[in-house]
Motif scaffolding. Structure first.
Motif, PDB file in Angstrom:
ATOM      1  N   UNK A  54       0.822  -1.214   0.000  1.00 58.74           N
ATOM      2  CA  UNK A  54       0.000   0.000   0.000  1.00 58.74           C
ATOM      3  C   UNK A  54       0.849   1.254   0.000  1.00 58.74           C
ATOM      4  N   UNK A  55       1.981   1.247   0.737  1.00 59.84           N
ATOM      5  CA  UNK A  55       2.879   2.408   0.726  1.00 59.84           C
ATOM      6  C   UNK A  55       3.350   2.699  -0.695  1.00 59.84           C
ATOM      7  N   UNK A  56       3.809   1.653  -1.385  1.00 57.00           N
ATOM      8  CA  UNK A  56       4.353   1.836  -2.730  1.00 57.00           C
ATOM      9  C   UNK A  56       3.257   2.263  -3.699  1.00 57.00           C
ATOM     10  N   UNK A  57       2.075   1.650  -3.595  1.00 49.19           N
ATOM     11  CA  UNK A  57       0.984   1.995  -4.496  1.00 49.19           C
ATOM     12  C   UNK A  57       0.573   3.450  -4.322  1.00 49.19           C
ATOM     13  N   UNK A  58       0.525   3.909  -3.078  1.00 43.23           N
ATOM     14  CA  UNK A  58       0.122   5.293  -2.828  1.00 43.23           C
ATOM     15  C   UNK A  58       1.205   6.283  -3.249  1.00 43.23           C
ATOM     16  N   UNK A 113       1.543   5.982  -7.263  1.00 41.62           N
ATOM     17  CA  UNK A 113       0.298   5.906  -8.038  1.00 41.62           C
ATOM     18  C   UNK A 113       0.292   4.649  -8.895  1.00 41.62           C
ATOM     19  N   UNK A 114       0.496   3.518  -8.228  1.00 39.12           N
ATOM     20  CA  UNK A 114       0.704   2.248  -8.904  1.00 39.12           C
ATOM     21  C   UNK A 114      -0.301   1.225  -8.398  1.00 39.12           C
ATOM     22  N   UNK A 115      -0.806   0.400  -9.310  1.00 37.75           N
ATOM     23  CA  UNK A 115      -1.692  -0.694  -8.925  1.00 37.75           C
ATOM     24  C   UNK A 115      -0.896  -1.995  -8.910  1.00 37.75           C
ATOM     25  N   UNK A 155      -0.722 -13.941 -19.157  1.00 39.31           N
ATOM     26  CA  UNK A 155      -0.756 -13.504 -17.766  1.00 39.31           C
ATOM     27  C   UNK A 155       0.622 -13.128 -17.250  1.00 39.31           C
ATOM     28  N   UNK A 156       1.677 -13.435 -18.005  1.00 41.39           N
ATOM     29  CA  UNK A 156       3.038 -13.176 -17.540  1.00 41.39           C
ATOM     30  C   UNK A 156       3.666 -11.964 -18.199  1.00 41.39           C
ATOM     31  N   UNK A 157       3.222 -11.613 -19.386  1.00 42.73           N
ATOM     32  CA  UNK A 157       3.789 -10.472 -20.095  1.00 42.73           C
ATOM     33  C   UNK A 157       2.637  -9.669 -20.694  1.00 42.73           C
ATOM     34  N   UNK A 158       2.406  -8.473 -20.149  1.00 42.52           N
ATOM     35  CA  UNK A 158       1.310  -7.661 -20.676  1.00 42.52           C
ATOM     36  C   UNK A 158       1.502  -6.204 -20.260  1.00 42.52           C
ATOM     37  N   UNK A 159       0.768  -5.325 -20.922  1.00 36.94           N
ATOM     38  CA  UNK A 159       0.762  -3.898 -20.598  1.00 36.94           C
ATOM     39  C   UNK A 159      -0.620  -3.526 -20.079  1.00 36.94           C
ATOM     40  N   UNK A 160      -0.628  -2.725 -19.022  1.00 34.62           N
ATOM     41  CA  UNK A 160      -1.895  -2.339 -18.413  1.00 34.62           C
ATOM     42  C   UNK A 160      -1.747  -0.979 -17.748  1.00 34.62           C
ATOM     43  N   UNK A 161      -2.626  -0.051 -18.128  1.00 31.82           N
ATOM     44  CA  UNK A 161      -2.683   1.292 -17.525  1.00 31.82           C
ATOM     45  C   UNK A 161      -1.315   1.970 -17.532  1.00 31.82           C
ATOM     46  N   UNK A 162      -0.651   1.891 -18.692  1.00 36.49           N
ATOM     47  CA  UNK A 162       0.631   2.565 -18.832  1.00 36.49           C
ATOM     48  C   UNK A 162       1.798   1.863 -18.171  1.00 36.49           C
ATOM     49  N   UNK A 175       7.180  -2.070 -14.800  1.00 31.25           N
ATOM     50  CA  UNK A 175       7.836  -0.851 -15.283  1.00 31.25           C
ATOM     51  C   UNK A 175       6.782   0.238 -15.389  1.00 31.25           C
ATOM     52  N   UNK A 176       6.947   1.262 -14.553  1.00 28.74           N
ATOM     53  CA  UNK A 176       5.932   2.318 -14.491  1.00 28.74           C
ATOM     54  C   UNK A 176       6.620   3.651 -14.264  1.00 28.74           C
ATOM     55  N   UNK A 177       6.399   4.590 -15.194  1.00 32.64           N
ATOM     56  CA  UNK A 177       6.973   5.931 -15.080  1.00 32.64           C
ATOM     57  C   UNK A 177       8.487   5.883 -14.858  1.00 32.64           C
ATOM     58  N   UNK A 178       9.170   5.040 -15.659  1.00 34.39           N
ATOM     59  CA  UNK A 178      10.630   4.926 -15.617  1.00 34.39           C
ATOM     60  C   UNK A 178      11.159   4.427 -14.273  1.00 34.39           C
ATOM     61  N   UNK A 179      10.330   3.697 -13.567  1.00 35.17           N
ATOM     62  CA  UNK A 179      10.748   3.070 -12.307  1.00 35.17           C
ATOM     63  C   UNK A 179      10.456   1.571 -12.422  1.00 35.17           C
ATOM     64  N   UNK A 180      11.435   0.751 -12.026  1.00 36.10           N
ATOM     65  CA  UNK A 180      11.252  -0.699 -12.026  1.00 36.10           C
ATOM     66  C   UNK A 180      10.865  -1.149 -10.622  1.00 36.10           C
ATOM     67  N   UNK A 181       9.746  -1.850 -10.518  1.00 36.11           N
ATOM     68  CA  UNK A 181       9.298  -2.434  -9.260  1.00 36.11           C
ATOM     69  C   UNK A 181       9.426  -3.959  -9.371  1.00 36.11           C
TER      70      UNK A 181
END
Length: 319
Positions: free
Chosen positions: A42-46, A49-51, A65-72, A97-103
């Motif tokens: 929840x900390x990271x998502x908030x 802005x990540x789901x 289910x292993x390789x896909x793009x969703x909501x940018x 990979x979201x907004x040039x950050x790897x999670x």
């Protein structure tokens, strides 16, 4: 555990996060979540802005289910190898990979991750962005798999010397079979690991998310994986050969035991026949009232037992 990595002067710096207030104000290049709690997710998502899906590291082998793009965001799920003294295993890691950050999200610490952290601290300009982090992880994973394959070859060489050069008894054969089975399992996990890495790198290349330099690095990773793939096939052949040889030695030892029983049964047939003849209760038997009948029968039985053993030994059938 939350580890946040930022780039400064071309080097990767790590910071462990225990509270949401400790999250750095600037965007990091890599956020690593090792066995995270729902609260930490929840900390990271908030903050970013990540789901993060609840089943993000479930064992699902479907490529959709292993390789896909969703909501940018780009989602990749990969298996990484752990080769330790306890139980070799593949651990699922989910990347976003979201907004040039790897999670990255996984349940236990991985040798490949430790290797990349060590290299990034020592080698300046090794990593330039989040995609570099992901590619370097896959590159280190291929290298780690290669080291594990070398370890398998060394272990099989030891088994080969023990099985093919020494006299193998049942205990040594059982130990050899256990060692061969362990290396076969590890080799299979390595093959699965490199296959999964190939799929992930190919997806990154198809997604057109890499620059020219990263694309060429991806092609080199695929070439390395192809060489590892052929080597795993070679090791499977060697494992099968050693397995067949060990089982063959076990059969030889068992045949020796059966041969001893067979020779003994044949050798004792004449004494048994003689004892059966003189054990018959017929009144008109010539030797029935003979004083030396019993010693004579015993001597004949002994001689009839020794003669087959002497003959078998002369023929070399007892060796």
């Amino acid at each position: 555990m939350l580890n946040v990595f930022t780039l400064a002067n071309g080097r990767l710096f790590q910071e462990e996060i225990d509270r949401p207030e400790d999250l750095p104000p600037v965007n990091p290049v890599w956020v690593d979540l090792e066995d995270p709690t729902p609260e930490e997710k929840g900390w990271i998502a908030a903050r970013f802005n990540l789901f993060i899906p609840q089943d993000i590291i479930d064992d699902d082998l479907e490529e959709s289910a292993r390789f896909y793009e969703e909501e940018g965001a780009i989602h990749i799920r990969s298996d990484f190898l752990i080769d330790d003294d306890e139980t070799p295993r593949n651990v699922r890691v989910a990347f976003i990979l979201h907004n040039n950050v790897l999670f990255s999200i996984h349940r236990e610490d991985l040798p490949v991750f430790r290797l990349l952290r060590m290299r990034a601290r020592r080698i300046p300009a090794l990593i330039e962005d989040s995609k570099d982090v992901l590619l370097k992880l896959y590159d280190a994973d291929a290298e780690y798999s290669a080291d594990a394959l070398e370890g398998i070859y060394d272990e099989l060489e030891k088994v080969s010397k023990r099985v093919l050069q020494d006299e193998v008894n049942d205990q040594a054969a059982a130990e050899a079979l256990a060692a061969i089975a362990r290396q076969e399992d590890l080799n299979g996990r390595i093959r699965r690991n490199v296959m999964d890495t190939r799929r992930a790198v190919s997806f990154m290349m198809r997604a057109r998310m890499l620059n020219a330099e990263q694309f060429e690095e991806s092609r080199q990773i695929l070439r390395d994986i192809d060489s590892l793939d052929s080597h795993t096939a070679f090791l499977f052949d060697k494992i099968n050969f050693l397995m067949d040889a060990t089982v063959g030695f076990i059969n030889i030892n068992q045949n020796k035991i059966i041969k001893i029983f067979s020779v003994a049964s044949v050798a004792f047939l004449p004494p048994t026949l003689i004892a059966s003849i003189y054990g018959m209760n017929f009144q008109a038997m010539p030797e029935l009232n003979w004083a030396w009948g019993y010693p004579f029968a015993v001597l004949v039985m002994i001689a009839s037992a020794i003669t087959p053993f002497w003959y078998f030994r002369r023929k070399g059938w007892l060796n």
